[in-house]
Design an enzyme around this catalytic site. Sequence first.
Site, PDB file in Angstrom:
ATOM      1  N   GLY A  50      64.268  59.365 -26.638  1.00 59.63           N
ATOM      2  CA  GLY A  50      64.957  60.314 -25.763  1.00 59.63           C
ATOM      3  C   GLY A  50      65.056  59.800 -24.340  1.00 59.63           C
ATOM      4  N   CYS A  83      59.286  55.345 -32.092  1.00 62.81           N
ATOM      5  CA  CYS A  83      60.172  54.925 -33.189  1.00 62.81           C
ATOM      6  C   CYS A  83      60.226  53.408 -33.309  1.00 62.81           C
ATOM      7  CB  CYS A  83      61.572  55.502 -32.941  1.00 62.81           C
ATOM      8  SG  CYS A  83      62.759  54.980 -34.160  1.00 62.81           S
ATOM      9  N   CYS A 133      59.334  54.675 -36.888  1.00 59.99           N
ATOM     10  CA  CYS A 133      60.415  54.443 -37.867  1.00 59.99           C
ATOM     11  C   CYS A 133      60.647  52.972 -38.208  1.00 59.99           C
ATOM     12  CB  CYS A 133      61.750  54.976 -37.326  1.00 59.99           C
ATOM     13  SG  CYS A 133      61.687  56.279 -36.113  1.00 59.99           S
ATOM     14  N   LYS A 151      57.658  50.916 -39.767  1.00 54.41           N
ATOM     15  CA  LYS A 151      57.383  51.571 -41.053  1.00 54.41           C
ATOM     16  C   LYS A 151      58.440  51.200 -42.084  1.00 54.41           C
ATOM     17  CE  LYS A 151      59.366  55.360 -41.872  1.00 54.41           C
ATOM     18  NZ  LYS A 151      59.859  56.730 -41.633  1.00 54.41           N
ATOM     19  N   LYS A 152      59.699  51.278 -41.697  1.00 54.16           N
ATOM     20  CA  LYS A 152      60.771  50.978 -42.663  1.00 54.16           C
ATOM     21  C   LYS A 152      60.675  49.520 -43.110  1.00 54.16           C
ATOM     22  CE  LYS A 152      64.600  52.070 -44.909  1.00 54.16           C
ATOM     23  NZ  LYS A 152      65.934  52.448 -44.483  1.00 54.16           N
ATOM     24  N   TYR A 187      55.516  63.622 -44.250  1.00 53.33           N
ATOM     25  CA  TYR A 187      56.277  62.429 -44.604  1.00 53.33           C
ATOM     26  C   TYR A 187      55.519  61.147 -44.285  1.00 53.33           C
ATOM     27  CZ  TYR A 187      57.996  61.527 -39.787  1.00 53.33           C
ATOM     28  OH  TYR A 187      58.093  61.231 -38.451  1.00 53.33           O
ATOM     29  N   ASN A 220      52.915  60.481 -47.073  1.00 54.22           N
ATOM     30  CA  ASN A 220      53.513  60.059 -48.347  1.00 54.22           C
ATOM     31  C   ASN A 220      54.161  58.682 -48.242  1.00 54.22           C
ATOM     32  OD1 ASN A 220      53.386  62.153 -50.651  1.00 54.22           O
ATOM     33  ND2 ASN A 220      53.644  63.357 -48.782  1.00 54.22           N
ATOM     34  N   GLU A 221      54.703  58.376 -47.080  1.00 54.12           N
ATOM     35  CA  GLU A 221      55.305  57.042 -46.920  1.00 54.12           C
ATOM     36  C   GLU A 221      54.232  55.956 -46.961  1.00 54.12           C
ATOM     37  OE1 GLU A 221      59.303  58.304 -44.422  1.00 54.12           O
ATOM     38  OE2 GLU A 221      57.561  57.625 -43.293  1.00 54.12           O
ATOM     39  N   HIS A 241      82.560  54.689 -59.883  1.00 53.99           N
ATOM     40  CA  HIS A 241      81.758  54.330 -61.046  1.00 53.99           C
ATOM     41  C   HIS A 241      81.583  52.816 -61.152  1.00 53.99           C
ATOM     42  CE1 HIS A 241      80.036  54.982 -64.997  1.00 53.99           C
ATOM     43  NE2 HIS A 241      80.796  53.992 -65.444  1.00 53.99           N
ATOM     44  N   GLU A 254      77.809  58.640 -57.534  1.00 57.11           N
ATOM     45  CA  GLU A 254      78.848  59.388 -58.248  1.00 57.11           C
ATOM     46  C   GLU A 254      78.298  60.706 -58.801  1.00 57.11           C
ATOM     47  OE1 GLU A 254      80.406  57.823 -62.040  1.00 57.11           O
ATOM     48  OE2 GLU A 254      78.721  56.442 -62.075  1.00 57.11           O
TER      49      GLU A 254
HETATM   50  C1  FAD Z   1      54.724  56.563 -38.319  1.00 55.16           C
HETATM   51  C2  FAD Z   1      55.946  57.284 -37.849  1.00 55.16           C
HETATM   52  C3  FAD Z   1      57.123  57.163 -38.555  1.00 55.16           C
HETATM   53  C4  FAD Z   1      58.272  57.812 -38.137  1.00 55.16           C
HETATM   54  N1  FAD Z   1      59.395  57.679 -38.879  1.00 55.16           N
HETATM   55  C5  FAD Z   1      60.543  58.294 -38.487  1.00 55.16           C
HETATM   56  C6  FAD Z   1      61.742  58.131 -39.226  1.00 55.16           C
HETATM   57  O1  FAD Z   1      61.769  57.451 -40.260  1.00 55.16           O
HETATM   58  N2  FAD Z   1      62.854  58.739 -38.775  1.00 55.16           N
HETATM   59  C7  FAD Z   1      62.874  59.490 -37.625  1.00 55.16           C
HETATM   60  O2  FAD Z   1      63.924  60.012 -37.242  1.00 55.16           O
HETATM   61  N3  FAD Z   1      61.730  59.680 -36.918  1.00 55.16           N
HETATM   62  C8  FAD Z   1      60.579  59.093 -37.315  1.00 55.16           C
HETATM   63  N4  FAD Z   1      59.431  59.251 -36.570  1.00 55.16           N
HETATM   64  C9  FAD Z   1      59.463  60.155 -35.404  1.00 55.16           C
HETATM   65  C10 FAD Z   1      60.078  59.457 -34.191  1.00 55.16           C
HETATM   66  O3  FAD Z   1      59.363  58.277 -33.918  1.00 55.16           O
HETATM   67  C11 FAD Z   1      60.035  60.400 -33.004  1.00 55.16           C
HETATM   68  O4  FAD Z   1      60.684  61.611 -33.346  1.00 55.16           O
HETATM   69  C12 FAD Z   1      60.737  59.811 -31.776  1.00 55.16           C
HETATM   70  O5  FAD Z   1      60.164  58.588 -31.408  1.00 55.16           O
HETATM   71  C13 FAD Z   1      60.666  60.796 -30.616  1.00 55.16           C
HETATM   72  O6  FAD Z   1      61.208  60.228 -29.453  1.00 55.16           O
HETATM   73  P1  FAD Z   1      60.706  60.714 -28.023  1.00 55.16           P
HETATM   74  O7  FAD Z   1      61.598  60.051 -27.053  1.00 55.16           O
HETATM   75  O8  FAD Z   1      60.584  62.165 -27.985  1.00 55.16           O
HETATM   76  O9  FAD Z   1      59.214  60.162 -27.884  1.00 55.16           O
HETATM   77  P2  FAD Z   1      58.583  58.725 -28.110  1.00 55.16           P
HETATM   78  O10 FAD Z   1      59.506  57.816 -28.815  1.00 55.16           O
HETATM   79  O11 FAD Z   1      57.250  58.983 -28.695  1.00 55.16           O
HETATM   80  O12 FAD Z   1      58.431  58.151 -26.640  1.00 55.16           O
HETATM   81  C14 FAD Z   1      57.542  58.703 -25.715  1.00 55.16           C
HETATM   82  C15 FAD Z   1      57.070  57.599 -24.799  1.00 55.16           C
HETATM   83  O13 FAD Z   1      56.416  58.165 -23.682  1.00 55.16           O
HETATM   84  C16 FAD Z   1      55.340  57.346 -23.313  1.00 55.16           C
HETATM   85  N5  FAD Z   1      54.425  58.176 -22.511  1.00 55.16           N
HETATM   86  C17 FAD Z   1      53.722  59.260 -22.909  1.00 55.16           C
HETATM   87  N6  FAD Z   1      53.072  59.810 -21.847  1.00 55.16           N
HETATM   88  C18 FAD Z   1      53.409  59.060 -20.774  1.00 55.16           C
HETATM   89  C19 FAD Z   1      53.057  59.135 -19.392  1.00 55.16           C
HETATM   90  N7  FAD Z   1      52.295  60.104 -18.911  1.00 55.16           N
HETATM   91  N8  FAD Z   1      53.544  58.180 -18.555  1.00 55.16           N
HETATM   92  C20 FAD Z   1      54.351  57.174 -19.021  1.00 55.16           C
HETATM   93  N9  FAD Z   1      54.691  57.084 -20.318  1.00 55.16           N
HETATM   94  C21 FAD Z   1      54.254  58.014 -21.177  1.00 55.16           C
HETATM   95  C22 FAD Z   1      54.773  56.896 -24.648  1.00 55.16           C
HETATM   96  O14 FAD Z   1      53.999  55.721 -24.508  1.00 55.16           O
HETATM   97  C23 FAD Z   1      56.044  56.665 -25.451  1.00 55.16           C
HETATM   98  O15 FAD Z   1      56.497  55.337 -25.348  1.00 55.16           O
HETATM   99  C24 FAD Z   1      58.257  58.602 -36.953  1.00 55.16           C
HETATM  100  C25 FAD Z   1      57.067  58.721 -36.227  1.00 55.16           C
HETATM  101  C26 FAD Z   1      55.930  58.082 -36.663  1.00 55.16           C
HETATM  102  C27 FAD Z   1      54.677  58.224 -35.875  1.00 55.16           C
END
Ligand code: FAD
Length: 448
Positions: free
Chosen positions: A16, A43, A48, A51-52, A178, A181-182, A437, A442
């Site tokens: 995000g 991610c 993600c 893991k993938k 998830y 299970n993964e 097919h 399908e």
């Molecule tokens: C093992 C695993 C597998 C996943 N598999 C999938 C999948 O297959 N498909 C899918 O859609 N989603 C998956 N997800 C979920 C996905 O990773 C999250 O939904 C996504 O990363 C959320 O994005 P975000 O920007 O909210 O937070 P994040 O990507 O978690 O980013 C937050 C960042 O903020 C930083 N941070 C936190 N606090 C501070 C601070 N105070 N100062 C500075 N930096 C800070 C952290 O270090 C981190 O880098 C998975 C998650 C995990 C744990």
Amino acid sequence: MAQFDYDLFVIGAGSGGVRASRVAAAHGAKVAVAEEYRVGGTCVIRGCVPKKLLIYGAHFAEDLHDARRFGWDVPECSFDWTVLRDNVLAEVDRLNKAYTSTLDSHGVEVLLERATVSGPNEVTLASGRKVSAGKILIATGARPAVPQCPGHEHGITSNEVFHLDHLPGRVLIAGAGYIANEFAGIFNELGSKVTLINRSDVILRGYDEQIRDRLLQISMTKGIDFRFHAEFKGIEKQADGSLKVGMTGHDDIEVDLVLFATGRVPNTEGLGLAEAGVTLDDKGAVVVGDDNRSSVDSIFAVGDVTNRVQLTPVAIREGQAFADSEFGDKPTLVDYGCIPAAVFSHPPIAGVGMTESQAKQKYGSVKVYTSDFRPMKNVLAGRNERALYKMICEPNSGKVLGLHMIGPDSPEILQAAAVAVKAGLHKDAFDQTVALHPSMAEELVLMK
Ligand SMILES: Cc1cc2nc3c(=O)[nH]c(=O)nc-3n(C[C@H](O)[C@H](O)[C@H](O)COP(=O)(O)OP(=O)(O)OC[C@H]3O[C@@H](n4cnc5c(N)ncnc54)[C@H](O)[C@@H]3O)c2cc1C
């Protein structure tokens, strides 16, 4: 003189935060982003993506086995965890650099340190430096929740699992969502003995019941042990390094690794949000409106930290909508309807829209079409594993309310079909489409 050091200060360079930073900068804003661990976030660095890649690596176990039935002379194969681990981590490094350079090329200042909120327009960095910003975006994601049983420090979470020194012989995975299970699938395919324990007897809550039952049955056939209604009593490290795990309702078990996959909590601890007047919910998530604005006018939040839908594409959409609305003069709301989701188990699950029971609750009765089949490839491989596709329709109009599937490549197939569900198509539209097919997909247009 500008009133603030930055137009936008983003805390967290994950899915995000990175999207919001670069789009706001492209709209002309002066942007900085602080990241306490690694640019890319969960991610890319420990979710993600790695893991993938492990899932691809693990699936070779079945492919190599089945290849013999397709005429290939496959000698006895062995697996080297360190090769897969290091290649995956190298790919993570590559992506980390790519994300950093995208931010650089958009003119976003990247500060590799922790940041906390010290006022409605002020952020304090770990170095002690204070900066001001017209708007602050909280994009700090979530972190694994760990049950506080005696000896919990001997377990690991998904944060550490990608760095293991060696493949554990016996793994206990706590949780049934998830991630649990993964990883059960990954370790089982790679040859570890896997036991999954859960407090209830439901796996993958929120997914369609028939589909998750099918996964449970296939997983058990593949050798994964499930222990239900089990809660940790404690984990004891033994002299030989193994872990003795006590749990309610079941015998003790000795394993080499305990992996907690027991949920994720929003990352707001010690961030200074409550002190700045930002309302948090009982789980610590930032409460935001449709426009991602918190209870403080200048502070916004997107992604997992808001605990709406914890998925990468949703965090990205929220980041984009925030930046377009606040800096691009283009007010945008995220549409949360019909978000597809997958579980990359062996075989994988994918679904979009309402499950059968959700639809029944809303509509009373629904029309359910299914296809329960053994994929052609499984038949020749002698693999007794059946796929199941389900379509849930509104009884009178035939509008498709949900589509759920388990079987090889189901996430790849579902993504395309999700467009039809999102577009509000009816069963007729599927019936009128000629089958491609021979394919598994399908079955989507042949469901009875
Ligand atoms: C093992 C695993 C597998 C996943 N598999 C999938 C999948 O297959 N498909 C899918 O859609 N989603 C998956 N997800 C979920 C996905 O990773 C999250 O939904 C996504 O990363 C959320 O994005 P975000 O920007 O909210 O937070 P994040 O990507 O978690 O980013 C937050 C960042 O903020 C930083 N941070 C936190 N606090 C501070 C601070 N105070 N100062 C500075 N930096 C800070 C952290 O270090 C981190 O880098 C998975 C998650 C995990 C744990």
